[in-house]
Scaffold this active site. Structure first.
Site, PDB file in Angstrom:
ATOM      1  N   ASP A  27       0.748  -1.201   0.095  1.00 34.36           N
ATOM      2  CA  ASP A  27      -0.218   0.183  -0.049  1.00 34.36           C
ATOM      3  C   ASP A  27       0.980   1.151  -0.037  1.00 34.36           C
ATOM      4  O   ASP A  27       2.119   1.302   0.450  1.00 34.36           O
ATOM      5  CB  ASP A  27      -0.888   0.083   1.138  1.00 34.36           C
ATOM      6  CG  ASP A  27      -2.058   0.936   1.166  1.00 34.36           C
ATOM      7  OD1 ASP A  27      -2.255   1.646   0.036  1.00 34.36           O
ATOM      8  OD2 ASP A  27      -2.648   1.183   2.026  1.00 34.36           O
ATOM      9  N   ASN A  75     -10.761  -3.231  -6.190  1.00 36.86           N
ATOM     10  CA  ASN A  75     -10.065  -1.981  -7.107  1.00 36.86           C
ATOM     11  C   ASN A  75     -10.422  -1.909  -8.507  1.00 36.86           C
ATOM     12  O   ASN A  75      -9.867  -0.762  -9.081  1.00 36.86           O
ATOM     13  CB  ASN A  75      -8.273  -2.651  -7.408  1.00 36.86           C
ATOM     14  CG  ASN A  75      -7.477  -2.765  -6.142  1.00 36.86           C
ATOM     15  OD1 ASN A  75      -6.674  -3.313  -5.738  1.00 36.86           O
ATOM     16  ND2 ASN A  75      -7.709  -1.646  -5.138  1.00 36.86           N
TER      17      ASN A  75
HETATM   18  C1  FPP Z   1      -2.146   0.188  -3.317  1.00 38.38           C
HETATM   19  O1  FPP Z   1      -1.758   1.443  -3.400  1.00 38.38           O
HETATM   20  C2  FPP Z   1      -1.500  -0.534  -4.102  1.00 38.38           C
HETATM   21  C3  FPP Z   1      -2.148  -1.205  -5.538  1.00 38.38           C
HETATM   22  C4  FPP Z   1      -3.568  -1.127  -5.536  1.00 38.38           C
HETATM   23  C5  FPP Z   1      -1.459  -2.120  -6.379  1.00 38.38           C
HETATM   24  C6  FPP Z   1      -0.331  -2.772  -5.732  1.00 38.38           C
HETATM   25  C7  FPP Z   1       0.679  -3.265  -7.113  1.00 38.38           C
HETATM   26  C8  FPP Z   1       1.953  -3.088  -6.906  1.00 38.38           C
HETATM   27  C9  FPP Z   1       2.806  -2.565  -6.062  1.00 38.38           C
HETATM   28  C10 FPP Z   1       2.620  -3.727  -7.908  1.00 38.38           C
HETATM   29  C11 FPP Z   1       2.233  -4.971  -8.223  1.00 38.38           C
HETATM   30  C12 FPP Z   1       3.171  -5.898  -9.135  1.00 38.38           C
HETATM   31  C13 FPP Z   1       2.427  -7.078  -9.532  1.00 38.38           C
HETATM   32  C14 FPP Z   1       3.368  -7.849 -10.148  1.00 38.38           C
HETATM   33  C15 FPP Z   1       0.949  -7.359  -9.523  1.00 38.38           C
HETATM   34  P1  FPP Z   1      -2.611   2.729  -3.487  1.00 38.38           P
HETATM   35  O2  FPP Z   1      -2.711   2.806  -4.764  1.00 38.38           O
HETATM   36  O3  FPP Z   1      -4.098   2.349  -2.735  1.00 38.38           O
HETATM   37  O4  FPP Z   1      -1.906   3.756  -2.759  1.00 38.38           O
HETATM   38  P2  FPP Z   1      -2.387   4.929  -1.867  1.00 38.38           P
HETATM   39  O5  FPP Z   1      -3.412   4.273  -0.577  1.00 38.38           O
HETATM   40  O6  FPP Z   1      -1.439   5.708  -1.570  1.00 38.38           O
HETATM   41  O7  FPP Z   1      -3.714   5.619  -2.834  1.00 38.38           O
END
Ligand code: FPP
Length: 256
Positions: A27, A75
């Site tokens: 996250d 998501n």
């Molecule tokens: C949450 O951060 C993260 C995600 C929804 C995506 C996570 C994915 C990766 C880090 C890369 C994955 C790689 C593979 C190979 C699948 P957020 O966007 O919710 O962050 P925020 O809470 O700061 O907005």
């Protein structure tokens, strides 16, 4: 009550003080990007680099299984452009890394619903799984289009289908049998679940499997993750006293 207090996977955890299976809610990509005046998509791309650093570090730290949350069933509600970027991440990761993962003995599994993913992405996932199917040194599981509640519901449905087909009886169902119907069947339960970014919740990740997991929350944003934060989480884990619902020996004596 003794049976209910027995950990369902007794004997599975790693050495004392060291987790065999670590799971991570990756996250903070969006906030990492925002703080730098960058689009969220670049936060996710930086998140892939953090994943590479973490996968590279984990085996040498004694971790045998790593499960990461790449895309949740929730998501899909994000803007279409961001969903498209998130859908492109496994391809981005495997294109650069699958040969090395294969060579280094990493077994890759992707859990979650395949429905809703493009045919191209499903092919890339199946190829990564097939290429690494015989590896046993390290187990990397990517939860993608995954939701813990959806997985529990799907497992219940599959068991009900077995009963309806006459292959199982309702009496066959206990915790261990039910676990065999989940997407994580065959994996040890996570000993440690890490969530960076300061948020303190599971967000529908490994709900059944997390029954006895230790939780560590870290303030770092995921794109900054790697060996040092992982070491810090493992050090925190080593301080935890895992009792699985039992009490410590001294207290047994004190209880008379
Ligand atoms: C949450 O951060 C993260 C995600 C929804 C995506 C996570 C994915 C990766 C880090 C890369 C994955 C790689 C593979 C190979 C699948 P957020 O966007 O919710 O962050 P925020 O809470 O700061 O907005």
């Amino acid at each position: 009550m003794a049976a209910a207090e027995t950990p369902p996977y007794a004997g599975a955890p790693g050495e004392p003080g060291r987790p065999l299976h670590v799971a991570i809610v990756m996250d903070g990509n969006g906030r990492w990007a925002k703080r730098r005046g960058l689009p969220r998509t670049l936060g996710h791309r930086a998140g892939v680099e953090a994943l590479k650093r973490t996968v590279a570090a984990a085996p040498d730290l004694g971790v045998g299984w790593l499960t990461i949350f790449g895309f949740s069933t929730e998501n899909w509600s994000r803007p279409a452009a961001e969903v498209a970027e998130l859908m492109a991440l496994p391809k981005r990761y495997f294109e650069t890394d699958i040969a090395r993962l294969e060579r280094e003995g990493v077994r890759v599994r992707v859990i979650g619903r395949r429905e809703g993913l493009s045919a191209d992405l499903v092919r890339i996932i199946e190829d990564a799984e097939a290429r690494t199917a015989n590896n046993t040194r390290f187990h990397l599981t990517i939860a993608f289009n995954y939701g813990g509640q959806a997985d529990i519901a799907a497992a219940a449905r599959r068991f009900a289908e077995e009963v309806a087909a006459g292959r199982r009886s309702p009496d066959d169902l206990d915790e261990a049998a039910f676990g065999g119907f989940l997407a994580t069947a065959g994996a040890p339960p996570p000993d440690l679940i890490i969530r960076p970014s300061g948020e303190q919740r599971l967000s529908n990740f490994l709900l059944w499997e997390a029954a006895y997991a230790e939780l560590v929350f870290q303030d770092i944003m995921w794109p900054d993750y790697g060996e040092e934060p992982l070491r810090a989480a493992l050090a925190e884990f080593a301080t935890r006293d895992r009792r699985y619902g039992a009490i410590v020996a001294d207290d047994v004596l004190a209880a008379g």
